[in-house]
Design a protein around this motif. Structure first.
Motif, mmCIF file in Angstrom:
data_model
loop_
_atom_site.group_PDB
_atom_site.id
_atom_site.type_symbol
_atom_site.label_atom_id
_atom_site.label_comp_id
_atom_site.label_asym_id
_atom_site.label_seq_id
_atom_site.Cartn_x
_atom_site.Cartn_y
_atom_site.Cartn_z
ATOM 1 N N THR A 82 1.575 -10.095 5.852
ATOM 2 C CA THR A 82 0.992 -8.763 6.015
ATOM 3 C C THR A 82 -0.311 -8.842 6.781
ATOM 4 N N GLY A 85 -0.091 -9.358 10.510
ATOM 5 C CA GLY A 85 0.407 -8.276 11.350
ATOM 6 C C GLY A 85 1.913 -8.198 11.487
ATOM 7 N N TRP A 87 4.311 -6.636 9.781
ATOM 8 C CA TRP A 87 4.990 -5.348 9.632
ATOM 9 C C TRP A 87 4.677 -4.408 10.791
ATOM 10 N N GLU A 88 3.468 -4.457 11.314
ATOM 11 C CA GLU A 88 3.158 -3.671 12.507
ATOM 12 C C GLU A 88 4.023 -4.104 13.683
ATOM 13 N N CYS A 114 7.270 -2.446 3.970
ATOM 14 C CA CYS A 114 6.070 -1.811 4.518
ATOM 15 C C CYS A 114 5.352 -0.972 3.461
ATOM 16 N N ALA A 118 1.383 -1.408 2.702
ATOM 17 C CA ALA A 118 0.427 -0.332 2.988
ATOM 18 C C ALA A 118 -0.814 -0.411 2.106
ATOM 19 N N LEU A 121 -3.013 -2.904 3.890
ATOM 20 C CA LEU A 121 -3.425 -2.557 5.250
ATOM 21 C C LEU A 121 -4.163 -1.230 5.358
ATOM 22 N N ARG A 124 -5.191 2.578 8.447
ATOM 23 C CA ARG A 124 -4.830 2.185 9.813
ATOM 24 C C ARG A 124 -3.333 1.985 9.937
ATOM 25 N N PHE A 125 -2.747 1.356 8.932
ATOM 26 C CA PHE A 125 -1.305 1.117 8.955
ATOM 27 C C PHE A 125 -0.536 2.424 8.776
ATOM 28 N N LEU A 128 -0.355 4.221 11.956
ATOM 29 C CA LEU A 128 0.641 3.646 12.862
ATOM 30 C C LEU A 128 2.043 4.107 12.490
#
Length: 203
Positions: A82, A85, A87-88, A114, A118, A121, A124-125, A128
């Protein structure tokens, strides 16, 4: 669809089937093959199966069946992925991949993972996920999760009444205006508190 158990919590979704060869090899370039100490991780495939298994339900990591290994090892790897990065990158890739691509076959598993990511993150996540228009990856029903970009869309709306108008308004008018402001705030900020069952198992 949400299934309600006797405790009024959504029951776990059906556990995903193990990754196929094609699915795992499509996922492999995104993974971290070594530990922080530099040691090769023995069975990445089982570790990802374990992550998707836990993500399919609303229970804690300690509920992980023994066949997947130590729960703390799997959860620690999930946090590393996580923060790296993963999942992004996967969500962005899903937007561009052919519908028949192996990663598209495991998209529901990725979305559920995800939801757990969350909390690590943050906004911000979530921003996205909303920008990519992948509501299934949100940590809760879309109308109950914060919308960081909502303020930008508000600029296109009619402005609030001017001070002179408010001074001339009746108590009823002012009450309606304040209710509208509260509704907008709730939509932008989301629920202050959300149960684990709703956050992880809402659909």
């Amino acid at each position: 669809m949400t299934y309600i158990c006797e405790k009024c919590h959504p029951s776990p979704m059906p556990h995903p089937t193990p990754l196929t060869d094609l699915q795992f090899h499509a996922l492999l370039p995104y993974l971290l093959p070594r530990s922080p100490a530099g040691r090769q991780i023995g069975d990445l495939r089982t570790r990802m199966d374990a992550i998707f298994h836990v993500a399919s339900g609303t229970g804690p990591w300690c509920d992980l069946p023994e066949r997947f290994g130590r729960p703390d090892t799997v959860s620690r790897y999930f946090r590393r992925l996580t923060r790296a990065g993963l999942w992004e990158k996967l969500l962005t890739a899903l937007q561009d991949l052919n519908p028949t691509h192996p990663l598209q076959q495991i998209a529901p598993n990725i979305f559920r993972a995800c939801r757990r990511a969350a909390r690590i993150l943050g906004l911000r996540f979530i921003a996205l996920v909303r920008r990519l228009r992948l509501p299934a990856a949100l940590p809760g029903p879309p109308d109950k999760v914060a919308d960081p970009a909502f303020s930008d869309r508000l600029r296109a709306r009619p402005p609030l009444p001017a001070l002179q108008t408010l001074l001339a308004a009746t108590r009823r008018d002012i009450t309606e205006i304040l209710r509208g402001v509260r509704r907008l705030h709730r939509r932008a900020a989301g629920l202050a508190r959300m149960s684990r069952a709703l956050r992880l198992g809402w659909s």
